[in-house]
Design an enzyme around this catalytic site. Structure first.
Site: not given
Ligand SMILES: *Cc1c(COP(=O)(O)O)cnc(C)c1O
Length: 399
Positions: A88, A110, A376
């Protein structure tokens, strides 16, 4: 072929469906964003912060034991190692630089699980900007540590008590706040959602992921593309970044994991691309989980970061056109996959990322296939969730 057009559409999805009062600031942003992103000054600041503040490039790690298990060459793109623990921050760094260039003095955002709220509060502290975060009251309770982190970073957290008091309601409230302060306020959107140009802005900010993949793969395997890309999708930002530079390369197959919750045949699901129908949510035409008369339905998943009843318009388009394959991963499959990666590679993934890991089981590979899976985020925030479902991981013994 799959890029956004001048009006902000990906095929029939996207656009900017905003209240009259926001028309001016959305248009202002539409006109400003490309020249800013393409300017040398922006690039210099952005890449310098990504390097020394975020800790990029994030490693591309060959996962040997998992490769053997799944009969492929599996590489993990380690977004979990970024500052603040997920992808993020790639986006919030870029958007706050953009806000400064546009002369804005106040930031709003948000958040659902609180990850985007923390990433936004972090860059606001870094840039000395006023910061207010909108968060559903239910999530404020569920994600207490992230609320404390945001406060410690100097942000004001506004609990939202409308609707189901979760992410979708927080988005609506942030848009309402923006309507009241269109002059001085910049809204940092957390995923590839919202009115044009946000889906394109966020995808471009996250595209650093696949930009790095190109040279990292070249270095490791002697060609700059994989056979498969895998990522989880909530709104779609880490997935957008993972595929960005490969979208037009048909040699690369794209597999996305969305959160099925209890299953796509139940009412407890967040699998928007399986269960949604065309509609408008938070300023964009896309696939939405809604009732027959157009009321947004609540999303359900064990993973707070995937808990969104819509999906970025870019992904609605790619899935509808068959460019991406979308798999629905249930809560228990994600939990198991989270334990599997933990025990086989010593990496505790975010429960969101564990959905992408669970996709491996549903796919068929040849031994030499090169598979890149984006982790992610890290799972520190999810340890309690994992432990309260440890019966899913019985084969790893009693712990
Ligand atoms: C917020 C988040 C997501 C989902 O958001 P995307 O916009 O679809 O990437 C996925 N993995 C993690 C670790 C997150 O914090």
């Amino acid at each position: 072929m799959y890029q956004v057009d001048d009006k902000g559409f990906f095929g029939k999805f996207g656009g900017a469906y905003v209240p009259e009062i926001l028309y001016k600031c959305v248009t202002e942003l539409q006109e400003a964003y490309k020249p800013i992103i393409e300017s040398e000054e922006f690039k210099k600041e952005y890449y310098a912060l990504l390097k020394d503040y975020v800790g990029r490039p994030s490693p591309l790690y060959y996962a040997k034991r998992m490769s053997e298990k799944y009969g492929c060459q599996l590489y993990l793109k380690r977004e979990d190692l970024n500052h603040t623990g997920a992808h993020k921050i790639n986006n919030t760094i870029g958007q706050i630089l953009m806000a400064k260039k546009m002369g804005k003095t106040r930031i709003i955002a948000e958040t659902g699980a609180g990850q985007h709220g923390v990433a936004t509060a972090t860059v606001c502290a870094l840039m000395d900007m006023k910061c207010e975060i909108f968060m559903g009251a239910t999530d404020v309770e569920r994600q207490h540590t992230n609320v404390e982190r945001m406060k410690m970073l100097g942000a004001k957290v506004n609990p939202v008590r409308t609707g189901n008091m979760t992410l979708s309601d927080a988005c609506s409230e942030a848009i309402r706040d923006w309507c009241c302060h269109p002059q001085d306020t910049f809204y940092i959107v957390g995923s590839t959602m919202g009115p044009h140009p946000y889906p394109d802005i966020v995808a471009k900010m996250q595209s650093v992921i696949s930009e790095e993949l190109k040279w990292q793969l070249e270095e490791k395997i002697g060609r700059d593309y994989p056979d498969y890309l895998i990522a989880c999708v909530g709104g779609g930002s880490n997935a957008a970044g993972t595929i960005y530079h490969y979208i037009d390369d048909e040699r690369v197959q794209i597999y996305l994991a969305e959160a099925a919750g209890h299953g796509i045949d139940t009412n407890y699901t967040a699998a928007t691309m399986h269960c949604g129908t065309e509609g408008i949510i938070h300023g964009a035409r896309t696939l939405v989980m809604q009732t027959e008369d157009g009321q947004i339905e609540e999303a359900f998943t064990i993973s707070a970061g995937l808990d969104y009843p819509g999906i970025g318009p870019m992904h609605a388009d790619l899935a509808t056109r068959g460019r991406s394959h979308v798999l629905a991963i249930k809560d228990d499959e994600a939990i198991y996959a989270g334990y599997e990666l933990t025990r086989m590679e010593g990496i505790i993934p975010a429960i969101e990322s564990a959905h992408a890991v669970a996709a491996l089981k549903k796919m068929k590979f040849k031994k030499d296939d090169v598979v890149v899976l984006t982790v992610s985020g890290r799972g520190d925030k999810d340890v309690e969730t994992y432990l309260s479902h440890k019966e899913m991981a019985k084969e790893y013994g009693d712990f």
